[in-house]
Motif scaffolding. Structure first.
Motif, PDB file in Angstrom:
ATOM      1  N   LEU A   1      32.254  31.594  36.328  1.00 19.23           N
ATOM      2  CA  LEU A   1      31.773  30.781  35.361  1.00 19.23           C
ATOM      3  C   LEU A   1      32.348  29.665  34.502  1.00 19.23           C
ATOM      4  O   LEU A   1      31.646  28.886  33.886  1.00 19.23           O
ATOM      5  N   HIS A   2      33.565  30.550  34.419  1.00 15.24           N
ATOM      6  CA  HIS A   2      34.256  29.895  33.180  1.00 15.24           C
ATOM      7  C   HIS A   2      35.299  28.948  33.614  1.00 15.24           C
ATOM      8  O   HIS A   2      35.225  28.606  35.143  1.00 15.24           O
ATOM      9  N   ASP A   3      35.034  28.066  33.260  1.00 10.28           N
ATOM     10  CA  ASP A   3      36.454  26.436  33.737  1.00 10.28           C
ATOM     11  C   ASP A   3      37.650  26.721  33.795  1.00 10.28           C
ATOM     12  O   ASP A   3      37.833  26.782  34.351  1.00 10.28           O
ATOM     13  N   GLU A   4      38.239  27.047  32.552  1.00  9.74           N
ATOM     14  CA  GLU A   4      39.993  27.097  32.819  1.00  9.74           C
ATOM     15  C   GLU A   4      40.349  29.365  32.842  1.00  9.74           C
ATOM     16  O   GLU A   4      39.258  29.687  32.347  1.00  9.74           O
ATOM     17  N   LEU A   5      41.057  29.508  33.360  1.00  9.42           N
ATOM     18  CA  LEU A   5      41.502  31.282  33.308  1.00  9.42           C
ATOM     19  C   LEU A   5      41.972  30.914  31.967  1.00  9.42           C
ATOM     20  O   LEU A   5      42.380  31.623  31.728  1.00  9.42           O
ATOM     21  N   SER A   6      42.516  29.573  30.972  1.00 17.88           N
ATOM     22  CA  SER A   6      42.392  30.330  29.046  1.00 17.88           C
ATOM     23  C   SER A   6      41.465  29.996  28.645  1.00 17.88           C
ATOM     24  O   SER A   6      41.288  30.486  27.534  1.00 17.88           O
ATOM     25  N   ASP A   7      40.176  30.368  29.236  1.00 17.85           N
ATOM     26  CA  ASP A   7      38.683  30.433  28.413  1.00 17.85           C
ATOM     27  C   ASP A   7      38.919  31.583  27.727  1.00 17.85           C
ATOM     28  O   ASP A   7      39.295  32.504  27.632  1.00 17.85           O
ATOM     29  N   PRO A   8      38.556  31.537  26.341  1.00 19.59           N
ATOM     30  CA  PRO A   8      38.619  32.480  25.640  1.00 19.59           C
ATOM     31  C   PRO A   8      37.554  33.495  26.150  1.00 19.59           C
ATOM     32  O   PRO A   8      37.367  34.854  26.458  1.00 19.59           O
ATOM     33  N   ILE A   9      36.496  33.492  26.881  1.00 17.44           N
ATOM     34  CA  ILE A   9      35.597  34.514  28.219  1.00 17.44           C
ATOM     35  C   ILE A   9      35.957  33.928  29.278  1.00 17.44           C
ATOM     36  O   ILE A   9      35.374  32.966  29.439  1.00 17.44           O
ATOM     37  N   GLN A  10      36.236  35.500  30.046  1.00 16.94           N
ATOM     38  CA  GLN A  10      36.196  35.349  30.854  1.00 16.94           C
ATOM     39  C   GLN A  10      35.060  35.180  31.661  1.00 16.94           C
ATOM     40  O   GLN A  10      34.159  36.791  31.268  1.00 16.94           O
ATOM     41  N   ARG A  11      34.523  34.788  32.551  1.00 12.40           N
ATOM     42  CA  ARG A  11      33.155  35.461  33.375  1.00 12.40           C
ATOM     43  C   ARG A  11      32.418  34.898  34.283  1.00 12.40           C
ATOM     44  O   ARG A  11      33.214  33.904  34.791  1.00 12.40           O
ATOM     45  N   LEU A  12      32.605  36.077  35.436  1.00 19.83           N
ATOM     46  CA  LEU A  12      33.260  35.899  36.930  1.00 19.83           C
ATOM     47  C   LEU A  12      32.230  36.877  37.534  1.00 19.83           C
ATOM     48  O   LEU A  12      32.238  38.022  37.021  1.00 19.83           O
ATOM     49  N   ALA A  13      31.325  36.342  38.884  1.00 16.36           N
ATOM     50  CA  ALA A  13      30.996  37.458  40.206  1.00 16.36           C
ATOM     51  C   ALA A  13      32.086  37.612  40.999  1.00 16.36           C
ATOM     52  O   ALA A  13      32.656  36.570  40.937  1.00 16.36           O
ATOM     53  N   ILE A  14      31.850  39.239  41.618  1.00 15.60           N
ATOM     54  CA  ILE A  14      32.670  39.307  43.091  1.00 15.60           C
ATOM     55  C   ILE A  14      32.443  40.345  43.689  1.00 15.60           C
ATOM     56  O   ILE A  14      31.506  41.370  43.370  1.00 15.60           O
ATOM     57  N   ALA A  15      32.102  39.365  44.215  1.00 16.52           N
ATOM     58  CA  ALA A  15      31.900  40.245  46.012  1.00 16.52           C
ATOM     59  C   ALA A  15      32.546  41.118  46.567  1.00 16.52           C
ATOM     60  O   ALA A  15      34.231  40.827  46.552  1.00 16.52           O
ATOM     61  N   MET A  16      32.452  42.099  46.468  1.00 16.08           N
ATOM     62  CA  MET A  16      32.957  43.221  46.986  1.00 16.08           C
ATOM     63  C   MET A  16      32.258  44.492  48.099  1.00 16.08           C
ATOM     64  O   MET A  16      31.686  44.738  47.693  1.00 16.08           O
ATOM     65  N   GLU A  17      32.984  44.450  49.469  1.00 16.14           N
ATOM     66  CA  GLU A  17      32.826  45.343  50.278  1.00 16.14           C
ATOM     67  C   GLU A  17      33.013  46.524  49.971  1.00 16.14           C
ATOM     68  O   GLU A  17      34.204  47.007  48.737  1.00 16.14           O
ATOM     69  N   PRO A  18      33.012  47.668  50.824  1.00 16.65           N
ATOM     70  CA  PRO A  18      32.608  48.618  50.371  1.00 16.65           C
ATOM     71  C   PRO A  18      34.252  49.468  50.669  1.00 16.65           C
ATOM     72  O   PRO A  18      35.074  50.472  50.054  1.00 16.65           O
ATOM     73  N   ASP A  19      34.986  49.223  51.367  1.00 16.07           N
ATOM     74  CA  ASP A  19      36.801  49.254  52.088  1.00 16.07           C
ATOM     75  C   ASP A  19      37.247  48.293  50.873  1.00 16.07           C
ATOM     76  O   ASP A  19      38.504  48.542  50.918  1.00 16.07           O
ATOM     77  N   THR A  20      37.095  47.224  49.992  1.00 19.25           N
ATOM     78  CA  THR A  20      38.134  47.201  48.914  1.00 19.25           C
ATOM     79  C   THR A  20      38.426  48.317  48.165  1.00 19.25           C
ATOM     80  O   THR A  20      37.888  48.902  47.553  1.00 19.25           O
TER      81      THR A  20
END
Length: 159
Positions: free
Chosen positions: A28-47
């Motif tokens: 959801l953040h625009d750039e990796l340099s943003d001061p707050i990182q906001r992200l959804a991470i889909a994870m399968e059980p074997d990750t």
């Protein structure tokens, strides 16, 4: 306005299932340099999420879909906290520099993460001793251990 709708979560889960690492993220953040990182991470059980820490930031997690075991460790590799996000716990925050690991319990699971930026890749010193390398066999054993781990169990010892 930015949003993660149910169709986006479905797409993200499909991407995770198709990924060799069995996870995918949507920032959801625009750039990796943003001061707050906001992200959804889909994870399968074997990750595999090796035990690690973020020396520069806290990390806040909540389950958007599915359940996730989150383990916190002390410096000696002893589990100090165990929660199941999406089942009994809604939000969990790891303190700055806190060792932690995560296990997805459900296919199609999506976790939401917020932490201080900018994005900083985890270096080998910030993986727990013995877990510096991404090893598939070790990862499967680690996930089995995470699934059964309880407060007081030890995963590693500081050298």
């Amino acid at each position: 306005m930015k949003q993660l709708d149910l169709a986006m979560l479905d797409t993200l889960s499909a991407q995770a299932k198709a990924s060799p690492r069995l996870r995918a993220n949507a920032n959801l953040h625009d750039e990796l340099s943003d001061p707050i990182q906001r992200l959804a991470i889909a994870m399968e059980p074997d990750t595999v999420i090796r035990p690690h820490r973020h020396a520069h930031t806290w990390e806040l997690l909540t389950a958007l879909r599915g359940r996730f075991i989150v383990l916190l460790f002390n410096d000696d590799g002893v589990v100090t906290e165990r929660v199941v996000l999406g089942e009994g716990c809604a939000v969990q925050e790891t303190p700055v520099g806190g060792w932690h690991g995560v296990l997805s319990l459900d296919t199609g699971g999506v976790i939401f993460e917020v932490k201080r930026g900018p994005y900083t890749p985890i270096n080998s010193a910030d993986f727990a001793p013995g877990y510096e390398l991404d090893d598939a066999q070790q990862g499967a054993e680690l996930n089995r251990w995470y699934a059964q781990a309880q407060v007081g169990d030890r995963l590693w010892s500081q050298v």
